[in-house]
Write a protein that holds these residues in place. Structure first.
Motif, PDB file in Angstrom:
ATOM      1  N   SER A  80      21.609  62.722   0.728  1.00 62.59           N
ATOM      2  CA  SER A  80      21.218  64.042   0.222  1.00 62.59           C
ATOM      3  C   SER A  80      20.856  63.861  -1.252  1.00 62.59           C
ATOM      4  N   GLY A  81      19.730  64.440  -1.652  1.00 64.38           N
ATOM      5  CA  GLY A  81      19.245  64.236  -3.030  1.00 64.38           C
ATOM      6  C   GLY A  81      20.294  64.577  -4.067  1.00 64.38           C
ATOM      7  N   SER A  82      20.981  65.715  -3.876  1.00 64.21           N
ATOM      8  CA  SER A  82      21.959  66.154  -4.864  1.00 64.21           C
ATOM      9  C   SER A  82      23.214  65.274  -4.866  1.00 64.21           C
ATOM     10  N   ALA A  83      23.447  64.500  -3.786  1.00 67.56           N
ATOM     11  CA  ALA A  83      24.631  63.634  -3.704  1.00 67.56           C
ATOM     12  C   ALA A  83      24.572  62.499  -4.720  1.00 67.56           C
ATOM     13  N   ALA A  84      23.360  62.106  -5.103  1.00 62.05           N
ATOM     14  CA  ALA A  84      23.218  61.039  -6.108  1.00 62.05           C
ATOM     15  C   ALA A  84      23.937  61.439  -7.393  1.00 62.05           C
ATOM     16  N   ARG A  85      23.959  62.755  -7.686  1.00 59.22           N
ATOM     17  CA  ARG A  85      24.583  63.246  -8.927  1.00 59.22           C
ATOM     18  C   ARG A  85      26.103  63.314  -8.797  1.00 59.22           C
ATOM     19  N   SER A  86      26.620  63.485  -7.574  1.00 59.99           N
ATOM     20  CA  SER A  86      28.070  63.660  -7.390  1.00 59.99           C
ATOM     21  C   SER A  86      28.853  62.360  -7.491  1.00 59.99           C
ATOM     22  N   ILE A  87      28.174  61.234  -7.696  1.00 56.32           N
ATOM     23  CA  ILE A  87      28.900  59.972  -7.954  1.00 56.32           C
ATOM     24  C   ILE A  87      29.553  60.043  -9.337  1.00 56.32           C
TER      25      ILE A  87
END
Ligand code: PMV
Length: 325
Positions: A138-145
């Protein structure tokens, strides 16, 4: 292979991701910038088990639906290919979100899955590699790292489209108030299809993509100069521009309910009365308000009184995704 549990926080974009340049690699058409939230956490456990003939995916204590299970299995395949294994896995995932919040959990979900799966498969990825991998889910998951303020690069190749944290002392001042509309009913259009539909049919899509770099520059400048009103101003403006592009698609994608508009009006009134309050909305009717430590309680009480609001939550900034054990 011992099982691994990981946790990740959801994030709310202050400058949104809305549209892809490549569907297979899930490359965003533009960059984005977000705040990770401590109150919204997903916990995911992954066990590779040679006795399994197929992946077993359980979400919130129930077997995942066919589409969700297929999405998780293709993500597991990416990790299996990289680790050179074919073993199937048991995946169990829980959202430690306020009850019935109806908030998107794909960001925290795929970030936690990326961390748990790679560890369970014996891979040692650095945070940037984890971010690139989480993006495939998911595109936004890259930020949740990452925790705190996070910038996602548009990147026109797989390796170039990753997120990274932005250090700003503003992090100690900010809170987010989440106002839930309609009891958290499932959303009407998933973000994946809705952004593709906007890109294909909205006359305002090009204008939206052209706007994002300017909004990102303004948000980054505001973070660097610790200017919360400037950050809030670009946050509210950017969300409205994203929704304008979606509303102008054919047929229009309208996420707002009457309570969403009532909340937007309430936020403006709060601001006129001297409170720190700027609204943002994603692929649903809920309104998230960027505010300060001092104003958060007042804002949450005021928004709880708006007709159609079923819950409010105050969240501080969240940390990076991590392995629990
Ligand atoms: O990561 P996805 O595919 O669920 O898309 C997220 C889209 C928005 O939440 C509307 C915006 C964003 O940047 O998070």
């Amino acid at each position: 292979m011992p099982g691994v549990t990981a946790r990740a926080c959801a994030n709310i974009a202050l400058v949104k991701y809305w549209g892809k340049r490549d569907a297979d690699l899930n490359l965003p058409a533009a960059g984005s910038l977000s705040l990770s939230l401590a109150a919204l956490v997903t916990e995911t456990r992954v066990d590779f088990d040679a006795a399994l003939g197929a992946d077993l995916i359980e979400l919130e204590g129930k077997p995942a639906g066919t589409a969700e299970a297929a999405r998780v299995s293709s993500f597991l395949d990416l990790v299996r290919d990289r680790a050179g294994i074919t073993t199937r896995a048991r995946v169990t995932s829980f959202n430690r979100f306020p009850t019935a919040s109806g908030l998107a959990s794909s960001a925290s979900g795929f970030a936690a899955l990326a961390v748990a799966t790679t560890h369970a498969a014996g891979l040692h990825l650095d945070p940037r590699e984890l971010s690139i991998l989480a993006r495939r889910g998911s595109g936004s998951a890259a930020r949740s790292i990452f925790g705190g303020f996070v910038r996602m690069h548009a990147g026109d190749t797989d390796e170039a489209a990753y997120a990274e944290p932005i250090t700003s002392s503003l992090i100690d001042r900010v809170r987010m108030v989440i106002a839930i509309v309609g009891g958290g009913a499932p959303k009407t259009h998933g973000s994946r299809d809705a952004m593709d539909h906007t890109a294909a049919t909205s006359p305002f899509y090009r204008a939206w993509v052209d706007l994002v770099p300017r909004d990102l520059a303004a948000a980054e400048a505001a973070l660097a100069t610790r200017d919360l009103p400037a950050l809030g101003d670009v946050t509210e403006h950017n969300a409205l521009a994203m929704h304008a592009s979606a509303i102008a698609a054919r047929p229009g994608v309208i996420y707002w309910k009457p309570a969403t508009l009532a909340l937007l009006a309430a936020v403006r009134t709060l601001r006129q009365n001297g409170r720190a309050a700027w609204a943002t909305m994603d692929a649903g009717p809920h309104v998230k308000v960027l505010t300060t430590v001092e104003d958060a309680d007042h804002i949450a009480r005021a928004l709880a009184n708006v007709e159609g609001v079923t819950a409010t939550t105050i969240s501080g900034p969240g940390g990076p995704a991590y392995v629990v054990g």
